[in-house]
Enzyme design. Structure first.
Site, PDB file in Angstrom:
ATOM      1  NE  ARG A 101      61.189  25.831  45.968  1.00 18.50           N
ATOM      2  CZ  ARG A 101      61.275  25.178  44.810  1.00 18.50           C
ATOM      3  NH1 ARG A 101      60.766  23.970  44.703  1.00 18.50           N
ATOM      4  NH2 ARG A 101      61.833  25.742  43.766  1.00 18.50           N
ATOM      5  CB  THR A 105      65.847  22.904  53.111  1.00 19.86           C
ATOM      6  OG1 THR A 105      64.855  23.949  53.247  1.00 19.86           O
ATOM      7  CG2 THR A 105      67.055  23.252  53.973  1.00 19.86           C
ATOM      8  CG  ASP A 197      58.988  30.996  39.220  1.00 22.50           C
ATOM      9  OD1 ASP A 197      57.864  31.512  39.419  1.00 22.50           O
ATOM     10  OD2 ASP A 197      59.821  30.842  40.121  1.00 22.50           O
ATOM     11  CG  ASP A 200      59.554  34.687  38.495  1.00 22.55           C
ATOM     12  OD1 ASP A 200      59.229  35.537  39.346  1.00 22.55           O
ATOM     13  OD2 ASP A 200      60.569  33.973  38.612  1.00 22.55           O
TER      14      ASP A 200
END
Length: 206
Positions: A101, A105, A197, A200
């Site tokens: 990603r 953006t 996340d 992670d």
């Protein structure tokens, strides 16, 4: 069609995963277990065919699954859901889609795609713990469709309305399964309240 799986075991295990004090081992274990629990719902409409087997007593006409099943984790976090699902469907074949990603953006870019043979005729489950902006999931589904794969279901742990809407807009033929539908995205594109996340926390990289 969106299906949010309301089950006490799923909610309980997800509560453990949401807790910031939960370590990598317990986070990964509960993710696998939720994946296994979700299998019952996502496989509810798998096609079957009649088969005759010989029991210890007599012949029996029963049914078996009539299509191949392909599991496609979106790298890397999607890998955390593979074992829980594959344990319940041990004949499943596994493909991989790699997307990263863009931090500005938030749009996904492909860097890897490898699918099993005969995927065009299979039931394909795309898995990723988080359905946030929906960009990665939508891009993954588009990649599969370009390869002639159309029987696709999206299986995620936690999603938000923004991500669900994107999939519904871009791929209205794809069923979405979630363990929880959360409130919204924050300004950084993270799910609120979410669980942080997922990649992670699965792999202990932060």
């Amino acid at each position: 069609m969106l299906t949010v799986l309301k089950h006490p075991l799923i909610t309980h295990k997800l509560a453990i995963m949401r807790n910031q004090e939960t370590g990598t081992k317990d986070f990964r274990q509960n993710l696998n277990e939720i994946g296994g629990l979700m299998v019952y719902e996502i496989s509810r409409d798998l096609p079957t065919e009649p088969i005759t087997v010989q029991t210890p007593v007599e012949k029996c006409v029963t049914e078996r699954i009539s299509k191949d099943i392909v599991l496609v984790p979106i790298l890397r976090a999607g890998l955390g859901m593979v074992d829980g699902i594959a344990n319940l469907i041990p004949t499943v074949k596994i493909g991989h889609i790699g997307l990263y990603r863009d931090e500005e953006t938030l749009e996904p870019h492909e860097y890897f795609c490898k699918m099993p043979t005969n995927s065009k005729n299979a039931v394909v489950y795309v898995v990723d713990p988080m359905l946030a902006t929906g960009g990665s999931a939508a891009a993954a589904i588009t990649l599969l469709k370009k390869r002639g794969i159309n029987n696709i279901k999206l299986v995620c742990l936690v999603g938000v309305p923004e991500g669900v809407k994107r999939i519904e807009d871009e791929h209205p033929d794809v069923d979405i399964y979630l363990a929880a539908l959360d409130e919204k995205l924050n300004e950084k594109g993270y799910i609120v309240p979410g669980l942080g996340d997922a990649g992670d926390r699965i792999f202990g990289t932060k």
